[in-house]
Design a protein around this motif. Structure first.
Motif, mmCIF file in Angstrom:
data_model
loop_
_atom_site.group_PDB
_atom_site.id
_atom_site.type_symbol
_atom_site.label_atom_id
_atom_site.label_comp_id
_atom_site.label_asym_id
_atom_site.label_seq_id
_atom_site.Cartn_x
_atom_site.Cartn_y
_atom_site.Cartn_z
ATOM 1 N N GLY A 99 7.743 -11.517 -7.728
ATOM 2 C CA GLY A 99 7.238 -12.021 -6.445
ATOM 3 C C GLY A 99 6.223 -11.142 -5.753
ATOM 4 O O GLY A 99 5.729 -11.486 -4.679
ATOM 5 N N LEU A 100 5.881 -9.985 -6.356
ATOM 6 C CA LEU A 100 4.882 -9.131 -5.726
ATOM 7 C C LEU A 100 3.490 -9.638 -6.088
ATOM 8 O O LEU A 100 3.259 -10.067 -7.215
ATOM 9 C CB LEU A 100 5.020 -7.684 -6.218
ATOM 10 C CG LEU A 100 6.381 -7.030 -6.042
ATOM 11 C CD1 LEU A 100 6.349 -5.610 -6.585
ATOM 12 C CD2 LEU A 100 6.743 -6.996 -4.572
ATOM 13 N N MET A 152 6.129 -7.182 -12.502
ATOM 14 C CA MET A 152 6.318 -7.053 -11.047
ATOM 15 C C MET A 152 5.929 -8.342 -10.325
ATOM 16 O O MET A 152 6.581 -8.744 -9.369
ATOM 17 C CB MET A 152 5.503 -5.865 -10.521
ATOM 18 C CG MET A 152 6.089 -4.537 -10.963
ATOM 19 S SD MET A 152 5.220 -3.140 -10.223
ATOM 20 C CE MET A 152 4.130 -2.700 -11.530
ATOM 21 N N GLN A 153 4.860 -8.973 -10.817
ATOM 22 C CA GLN A 153 4.459 -10.243 -10.195
ATOM 23 C C GLN A 153 5.522 -11.310 -10.400
ATOM 24 O O GLN A 153 5.745 -12.144 -9.540
ATOM 25 C CB GLN A 153 3.130 -10.720 -10.791
ATOM 26 C CG GLN A 153 1.928 -10.020 -10.198
ATOM 27 C CD GLN A 153 0.640 -10.684 -10.657
ATOM 28 O OE1 GLN A 153 0.134 -10.370 -11.719
ATOM 29 N NE2 GLN A 153 0.139 -11.601 -9.872
ATOM 30 N N GLN A 154 6.193 -11.266 -11.573
ATOM 31 C CA GLN A 154 7.239 -12.249 -11.816
ATOM 32 C C GLN A 154 8.376 -12.081 -10.814
ATOM 33 O O GLN A 154 9.137 -12.991 -10.566
ATOM 34 C CB GLN A 154 7.765 -12.129 -13.250
ATOM 35 C CG GLN A 154 8.299 -13.453 -13.821
ATOM 36 C CD GLN A 154 9.427 -14.073 -13.026
ATOM 37 O OE1 GLN A 154 10.438 -13.419 -12.773
ATOM 38 N NE2 GLN A 154 9.250 -15.333 -12.615
#
Lengths: 253, 470
Positions: free
Chosen positions: B427-428, B423-425
């Motif tokens: 952009g979160l 999810m971070q990948q």
């Protein structure tokens, strides 16, 4: 200096083992580069390091994206700065619909306090899903949950299209795909080729490169790029395997 | 003091974390004794039977040990002698926000209560420490005979209704904290809905703790007469103090034949509040009681809403969501007592443990041998976010006889680091990724909530997740 994703003498370890051993390559904006290599050569490791996975420790070298130090940034900062990784094994997120996930990712790119235009967002998403031949029902389904291998990879490409990155790394996007799914995925990637974007396509097999024709092919072996050539290099690897590359490397060592 | 100056005096890192200077007309002082009770009874001008009821309850409280043999040892850290049991500004609850004292009014305005009242509520009661500051319902409901007042007024104005059910659903000696509440209760709601009246919009109570070292002991009694319906919602907050605060409520519901009660809680206690609440309802023939319970925050919450299905075809339901963050323990669950034929109960519990947070589900389902055609469904799902958190499930299902149907499902799932990475990948931030996972986990339950509350819950989850990552 022209704009590029530039990896310079990169070294990285996982649990104390050195996996990437001085790797250098540059993907100029507008080009598609492929990385091929035998199993265990460090292909997927490289993809995860570029994205910022915390299991890998960078012990030397640098990675810059259009001059900015990528390794300095957090995982999500890299994404918002325009770096995208299409996962070899996309994760499932139960209970979170595809539409909500994409919307949250797009929202994360807006300045604080600014709200996404929902109508325009859905319109754009539907258009891109149509391009990829994805059924509308996927908007309401949980992210990747119960998706087939092909559907997951298609979903990665949809995310890439919606997030419009400057540089995209595709990690073995062809694995587990039948030929029809491969064509759809390739079509999506080809539609996104532009002078404003660079691609790094990681693959074990040449097959994908019939559909996404690379400008440059690199061979990764034992944590280093050991050979660079044009698309014919991929054909030679397909025909002759990797042994001759290994022999060359060993001979020169 | 100007509002700006007051606001500056406090740090705000979550929406409920602010307090105004303490100025109280009535203060029962620190510690608990018969004198404390006399003080409370005198201030309220209570009838003798209530005073006696309180004093008897005090003895019960004193004689009961903390239930640490099965519950958290943390209960032993409550210093009853250091708590203030009654604080009020001497305000009478008004029907107009204009008449509410400024600091109290500002508190509720910052929590958005008057705005919500205008938008979608049929009535509001706002309690500040021990007493209600504001209480109002729509005129139409009043004409229909609906009563919605604080418990002090309920006791005074409607003793015939109140006394009949008061302490009958939850006897004083049910547990140590119901006894404590019975001794020192103040505030809470009294609601009566006459036969056949369907209250379409929710009634809302808001409980606010403002003072440090304070114990809030509201007492709520809701009686819904034959064929009538009501939805009641409560919200709770407190600022973050250095010392522990105690919230120990007793809530009794009575659903007469064919009546329906839906009781919704969205609590957001700061993480030094001991939240020890006893909630139970009696459902008569073909009546339905539904508890929707969202527990966010607090240091230790122990709460097991229950339904006694006393009449044939009565239905009981508990839907709960508990979120235990670092330093928090959510010990929650449900009690379903089947006491008539063809009664049906449903328990759906979802708990989330983050960081060092700990969540425990305790469920009791009781179906005795002489009944027939009873059904129970219990589902407990736990979500762990990162490896240090802990979750336990203690279901106790006792079913005798062979003409019943019960079903129990439990699951534990985890938000892996790789899911967060994925999810971070995209952009979160880490907090956004966790928040999205949690919302995904509770999504199917939240859909059952009134819209305004699902929005509120989502916001609270976001706030809690923001606080959980550095």
């Amino acid at each position: 200096m022209s704009e590029s994703l530039k990896i310079d003498d990169l070294k990285a370890t996982v649990e104390g083992h050195e996996i990437i051993k001085g790797l250098s390559l540059t993907v100029p904006k507008g080009e598609v580069h492929a990385i091929m290599g035998p199993n265990g050569s460090g292909k997927s490791t490289l993809a995860k390091i570029l994205a910022g996975h915390e299991d890998y420790e960078v012990t030397g070298g640098s990675v810059t994206m259009d001059g900015d130090d990528l390794l300095e940034m957090d995982v999500d900062d890299r994404s918002r700065a325009g770096f995208f990784l299409a996962f070899q094994y996309p994760l499932e997120i139960p209970g979170v619909s595809n539409a909500n996930f994409l919307r949250a990712a797009r929202q994360a790119r807006l300045p604080k306090g600014e709200e996404i235009d929902a109508v325009a967002f859905y319109k754009e998403m539907y258009a891109k899903m149509d391009e990829l031949g994805m059924d509308r029902k996927f908007t309401g389904r949980s992210v990747n949950e119960g998706f087939s291998g092909g559907e997951k990879k298609r979903n990665e490409i949809l995310q890439m299209m919606m997030l419009d990155p400057r540089y995209a790394v595709l990690d073995e996007t062809d694995s587990g795909l039948d030929i029809d799914a491969l064509k759809v995925v390739a079509k999506g990637v080809n539609a996104m080729r532009s002078p404003e974007r660079g691609f790094l396509v990681i693959t074990h097999y040449q097959r994908l490169l019939d559909y996404i024709v690379p400008d440059v092919v690199h061979v990764l072996f034992d944590g280093r790029i050991v050979k660079t050539g044009d698309k014919d290099l991929a054909l030679k690897l397909e025909a002759e395997g990797y042994d001759w590359v290994k022999d060359e490397v060993l001979a020169s060592a | 003091m100007s509002e700006a100056a007051t606001l500056e005096a406090v740090t705000i890192d979550s929406e409920g974390d602010f307090s105004y200077p303490e100025e109280y007309a009535h203060d029962a002082g620190v510690g608990l004794s018969e004198e404390t009770i006399d003080y409370i009874s005198n201030v309220k001008g209570e009838a003798d039977w209530i005073r006696e009821f309180r004093k008897k309850a005090l003895k019960t409280f004193e004689s009961k040990p903390n239930p640490t043999h099965w519950a958290s040892k943390d209960l032993d850290n409550i210093k009853f002698e250091n708590i203030r049991y009654y604080l009020s500004k001497g305000q009478k609850p008004t029907r107009s926000w204009d008449e509410v004292p400024d600091d109290v009014k500002q508190t509720f305005e910052r929590l958005g209560i008057p705005e919500k009242e205008r938008k979608f509520l049929a009535g509001v009661e706002a309690q500040f420490d021990s007493e209600a500051a504001y209480s109002n319902i729509k005129v139409e409901l009043e004409k229909d005979g609906v009563i919605f007042v604080n418990s002090t007024e309920g006791l005074r104005e409607h003793p015939e209704l109140f006394r009949k059910w008061f302490g009958k659903v939850i006897p004083t000696g049910d547990n140590k904290y119901s006894a404590l509440n019975s001794a020192v209760f103040s505030g809470g709601s009294f609601i009566y809905v006459p036969p056949g009246v369907k209250v379409t919009h929710p009634l809302q109570a808001y409980f606010r703790i403002n003072a440090e070292n304070f114990g809030q002991f509201e007492r709520t009694l809701i009686i819904v007469d034959e064929g009538a319906e009501v939805t009641y919602m409560e919200g709770c907050t407190a600022p973050k103090f250095e010392t522990a605060t105690l919230h120990s409520a007793v809530v009794e519901l009575v659903a007469m034949d064919n009546a329906k009660i839906q009781y919704i809680t969205v609590q957001n206690w700061s993480n030094n509040v001991f939240n020890l609440v006893t909630k139970r309802g009696i459902a008569h023939e073909n009546a339905e009681i539904r508890w929707i319970d969202c527990n966010i925050g607090s240091r230790l919450t122990m709460k097991y809403p229950g339904v006694i299905m006393k009449g044939r075809k009565a239905r009981g339901e508990v839907i709960s969501i508990a979120l235990a963050n670092d330093g928090q323990h959510q010990d929650t669950g449900a009690k379903m007592v089947h006491a008539a034929d063809e009664t049906t109960s449903n328990v759906v519990s979802k708990s989330i443990s983050v960081g060092q947070g700990r969540s425990t589900y305790r469920g009791l389902v009781h179906i005795p041998k002489h009944l027939k055609g009873c059904k129970n469904n219990t589902e407990c799902d736990a979500l762990l976010i990162n490896s240090n958190s802990r979750t336990d499930t203690y279901p106790a299902i006792s079913v005798r006889g062979n003409q019943h149907a019960t079903q129990h499902e439990a699951s534990v799932s985890q938000v892996s680091e790789d899911q967060i990475f994925y999810m971070q990948q995209r952009g979160l931030s880490e907090a956004e990724a966790m928040s999205l996972s949690v919302n995904g986990f509770v999504n199917d339950l939240v859909r059952e909530f009134p819209m305004e509350y699902s929005v509120e819950l989502k916001r609270l989850i976001d706030l809690e997740m923001e606080g959980s990552v550095g």
